[in-house]
Design a protein around this motif. Structure first.
Motif, short mmCIF file in Angstrom:
data_model
loop_
_atom_site.label_atom_id
_atom_site.label_comp_id
_atom_site.label_asym_id
_atom_site.label_seq_id
_atom_site.Cartn_x
_atom_site.Cartn_y
_atom_site.Cartn_z
N ALA A 1 -78.60 -97.93 -14.89
CA ALA A 1 -77.38 -98.62 -14.30
C ALA A 1 -77.82 -99.23 -12.28
N ALA A 2 -77.58 -100.66 -12.21
CA ALA A 2 -77.69 -101.36 -11.36
C ALA A 2 -76.65 -102.43 -11.00
N PRO A 3 -76.45 -102.41 -9.23
CA PRO A 3 -75.76 -103.28 -9.19
C PRO A 3 -76.33 -105.06 -9.35
N MET A 4 -76.05 -105.62 -9.65
CA MET A 4 -76.37 -107.68 -10.14
C MET A 4 -74.84 -108.09 -10.27
N PHE A 5 -75.04 -108.54 -8.64
CA PHE A 5 -73.92 -109.60 -9.01
C PHE A 5 -74.59 -110.60 -7.58
N ALA A 6 -75.50 -110.82 -6.91
CA ALA A 6 -76.57 -111.57 -6.44
C ALA A 6 -77.54 -111.42 -6.29
N LYS A 7 -78.47 -112.98 -6.46
CA LYS A 7 -79.70 -113.51 -6.87
C LYS A 7 -80.00 -111.93 -6.55
N SER A 8 -80.65 -111.65 -5.76
CA SER A 8 -81.78 -110.47 -4.85
C SER A 8 -81.20 -109.16 -5.88
N ASP A 9 -80.06 -109.12 -6.27
CA ASP A 9 -79.96 -107.43 -7.68
C ASP A 9 -80.29 -108.52 -8.68
N LEU A 10 -80.56 -109.13 -9.36
CA LEU A 10 -80.67 -109.32 -10.45
C LEU A 10 -82.56 -109.96 -10.46
N VAL A 11 -82.22 -110.75 -9.65
CA VAL A 11 -84.66 -110.27 -9.61
C VAL A 11 -85.18 -109.16 -9.48
N TYR A 12 -84.69 -107.96 -8.30
CA TYR A 12 -85.20 -106.86 -8.71
C TYR A 12 -85.11 -106.18 -9.41
N ASN A 13 -83.32 -105.87 -10.33
CA ASN A 13 -83.70 -105.35 -11.44
C ASN A 13 -84.62 -105.95 -12.35
N THR A 14 -85.05 -107.36 -12.79
CA THR A 14 -85.49 -107.51 -13.57
C THR A 14 -87.28 -106.69 -13.24
N TYR A 15 -87.56 -107.45 -12.24
CA TYR A 15 -88.26 -106.66 -11.25
C TYR A 15 -89.22 -105.51 -11.91
N LEU A 16 -88.40 -104.64 -11.56
CA LEU A 16 -87.97 -102.68 -11.85
C LEU A 16 -88.52 -102.96 -13.35
N VAL A 17 -87.27 -102.98 -13.79
CA VAL A 17 -87.53 -103.31 -15.87
C VAL A 17 -88.76 -103.35 -16.13
N LYS A 18 -88.91 -104.76 -15.84
CA LYS A 18 -90.90 -104.88 -16.42
C LYS A 18 -91.80 -104.38 -16.15
N THR A 19 -91.41 -103.73 -14.97
CA THR A 19 -92.03 -102.82 -14.89
C THR A 19 -92.45 -101.55 -14.86
N ILE A 20 -91.54 -101.00 -15.81
CA ILE A 20 -90.95 -99.80 -16.78
C ILE A 20 -90.96 -100.41 -18.01
N ARG A 21 -91.13 -101.21 -18.72
CA ARG A 21 -91.52 -101.64 -19.19
C ARG A 21 -92.82 -102.01 -19.70
N ASP A 22 -93.29 -102.49 -19.07
CA ASP A 22 -94.90 -102.89 -19.58
C ASP A 22 -95.63 -101.36 -18.93
N SER A 23 -95.32 -100.51 -18.10
CA SER A 23 -95.70 -98.60 -18.04
C SER A 23 -95.45 -98.03 -19.45
N TYR A 24 -94.18 -98.14 -20.06
CA TYR A 24 -93.70 -97.71 -21.25
C TYR A 24 -93.47 -98.59 -22.52
N PRO A 25 -93.78 -99.14 -22.74
CA PRO A 25 -93.85 -99.76 -23.70
C PRO A 25 -92.68 -99.23 -24.71
#
Length: 164
Positions: free
Chosen positions: A6-30
């Motif tokens: 659950a995250a804000p997702m309307f500013a480009k910065s939100d979208l980029v940060y969400n993608t980064y953090l989710v990728k970090t989690i996905r890479d750590s816990y496939p």
């Protein structure tokens, strides 16, 4: 394990940060599946059309399918959609791990910052809605850094694997 992000997702910065953090989690816990609402183009392609009921039904279904929610709490206020998702998760007893990185929380013991609380308009700290914070803390935890969140997530995953 299904995780709802659950995250804000309307500013480009939100979208980029969400993608980064989710990728970090996905890479750590496939082994975990993370639902990131911004990836659901059926309701979040902003050049297309999705009405309020479509959005509410799609995201609520994903919250209810999850065993854990990660909620980003940063911003001027907690994002209204995130707060709603937190309410659904709480009502269904889905644990919530919140991330609140606002730097204004640093220096919480500084005497001048504490004294400034007594002067109108000089609050040096950021305020989060205590009702929403309480819903998280009743069945989860709030972390102030990504590193702490990832450690908390690791502990949660480990504990849920042990209990299975």
């Amino acid at each position: 394990m299904n995780i709802y992000f659950a995250a804000p997702m309307f500013a480009k910065s939100d979208l980029v940060y969400n993608t980064y953090l989710v990728k970090t989690i996905r890479d750590s816990y496939p082994e975990v599946a993370i639902y990131l609402p911004q990836e659901n183009e059926a309701i979040n392609d902003k050049t297309a059309y999705a009405d309020s009921k479509m959005i509410a039904l799609a995201d609520t279904e994903k919250v209810l399918e999850s065993q854990l929610m990660i909620a980003l709490l940063d911003g001027i206020t907690i994002d209204a959609g995130v707060a709603s998702e937190i309410g659904v998760a709480y009502a269904k007893n889905i644990p919530i791990l919140g991330l609140y990185t606002d730097t204004r929380q640093q220096g919480g013991e500084h005497p001048k910052k504490l004294a400034a609380l007594q002067t109108a308009g000089e609050n040096q700290f950021h305020y989060l809605n205590l009702y929403t914070v309480g819903l998280i803390k009743l069945n989860g935890e709030i972390y102030s850094t990504e590193e702490a969140l990832l450690k908390g997530l690791a502990a949660y995953i480990e504990n849920s694997e042990v209990s299975q």
